[in-house]
Design an enzyme around this catalytic site. Structure first.
Site, PDB file in Angstrom:
ATOM      1  N   ASP A  67      17.445 -28.544 -14.730  1.00  0.00           N
ATOM      2  CA  ASP A  67      17.468 -28.079 -13.336  1.00  0.00           C
ATOM      3  C   ASP A  67      18.377 -26.878 -13.143  1.00  0.00           C
ATOM      4  OD1 ASP A  67      19.519 -30.032 -13.896  1.00  0.00           O
ATOM      5  OD2 ASP A  67      19.992 -30.122 -11.766  1.00  0.00           O
ATOM      6  N   ASP A 211      27.850 -28.730 -12.829  1.00  0.00           N
ATOM      7  CA  ASP A 211      27.908 -30.163 -12.557  1.00  0.00           C
ATOM      8  C   ASP A 211      29.162 -30.749 -13.184  1.00  0.00           C
ATOM      9  OD1 ASP A 211      25.461 -29.608 -11.527  1.00  0.00           O
ATOM     10  OD2 ASP A 211      24.334 -31.000 -12.795  1.00  0.00           O
TER      11      ASP A 211
END
Length: 304
Positions: A67, A211
């Site tokens: 992603d 992240d």
């Protein structure tokens, strides 16, 4: 300088949010754009923005989860099909070179411009007279980095009225004086530009995270940042689930911004479980701890 968010969702796209990508608009500073992450569909989002792919100078990848990188091959190819010949530099964790070269090779794609791929290590990854970019590893399931972008201090304002009052003619000479140069006038006087400059203007600092669960390097990256861009994947009550998957909650992100002394927090990378209305609850949880929190949405633009 402004931030343009192209994708603000986590993991998979939703009807409201595409997957991760944001662009730093540096047209005023260096006539270019810098991209951070390039999830699938990023080039489609660009079509709805003011971004020009020909002016895309650098791409910084935080980590290799799909992603965050599955949009790269298509974007690189489209930039080529648009006829761009301007160089592009791609920064990312080890493995990014193999990913790009393999996908381009197997698809029979070619580029019309020089592409430099730099596989980063912790520390300074780029430094010129205008910007310094540092990358530090974060806490995630695979190698993930956050980037700290530091703008060089800018010269103070030139006291043009004082120069005119002292008989210094306006014109190109003012630019040289603003640069701090020393010049000699036709009447023999020597003017030192440094004597007519106000205090230097502190350069802006941005912290853009990949992240991550909470970790020590996060504080280093965000220390006294003017703007901190950080994930808030899940709500405060889901800390164990978030951290086990290498992510942060709203509360953890807001506490980091507060502890680091950041001036402004923009949250992004929201789980697809949160629709538009539910997302407002995430914002409220952050603002309860760090009031200067804003929520990113796809195609939102934040002036810096």
């Amino acid at each position: 300088m402004e931030l343009i968010f192209l994708g603000t969702g986590a993991g998979t796209p939703s009807k409201e949010r595409n997957v991760s990508s944001l662009v730093l608009n540096l047209l005023s500073e260096r006539n270019s754009f810098w991209m951070f992450d390039c999830g699938e569909g990023t080039q489609h989002q660009i079509l709805h923005s003011s971004i020009r792919m020909g002016r895309l100078e650098k791409i910084f990848i935080t980590h290799l989860h799909g992603d965050h990188i599955f949009g790269l091959p298509g974007l690189l190819s489209s930039r080529s099909m648009g006829g761009s010949q301007d160089p592009l530099t791609l920064y990312g964790p080890p493995g990014i070179k193999a990913f790009v070269e393999t996908t381009l090779s197997l698809s029979g794609s070619y580029l019309t411009y020089p592409l430099e791929i730099i596989e980063i290590q912790p520390g300074k990854v780029m430094d010129d007279q205008h910007f310094c970019v540092t990358a530090l590893p974060l806490v995630h399931g695979i190698e993930s980095f956050g980037y700290r972008i530091e703008e060089a201090d800018r010269p103070g304002t030139l006291d043009a009225s004082r120069l005119l009052a002292e008989g210094v003619p306006a014109g190109p000479v003012f630019q040289r004086l603003k640069a701090g140069e020393q010049i000699q006038l036709d009447d023999g006087r020597v003017i030192n530009g440094q004597d007519y400059l106000g205090p230097a203007q502190k350069g802006r600092v941005l912290a853009i995270f990949g992240d991550t669960a909470p970790g020590e390097n996060s504080l280093v990256l965000a220390k006294d940042a003017d703007v901190m861009v950080h994930e808030a994947t899940l709500e405060a009550s889901m800390a164990e689930q978030a951290n086990n998957r290498g992510h942060s909650t709203t509360q953890q992100t807001a506490e980091l911004a507060k502890t680091a002394g950041a001036k402004r927090l923009i949250i992004t990378h929201f789980s697809a479980r949160y629709g538009t209305e539910e997302s407002l609850r995430l914002l409220a949880e952050c603002q309860a701890i760090f009031p200067s929190t804003e929520m990113a949405s796809d195609l939102a633009v934040f002036a810096l």
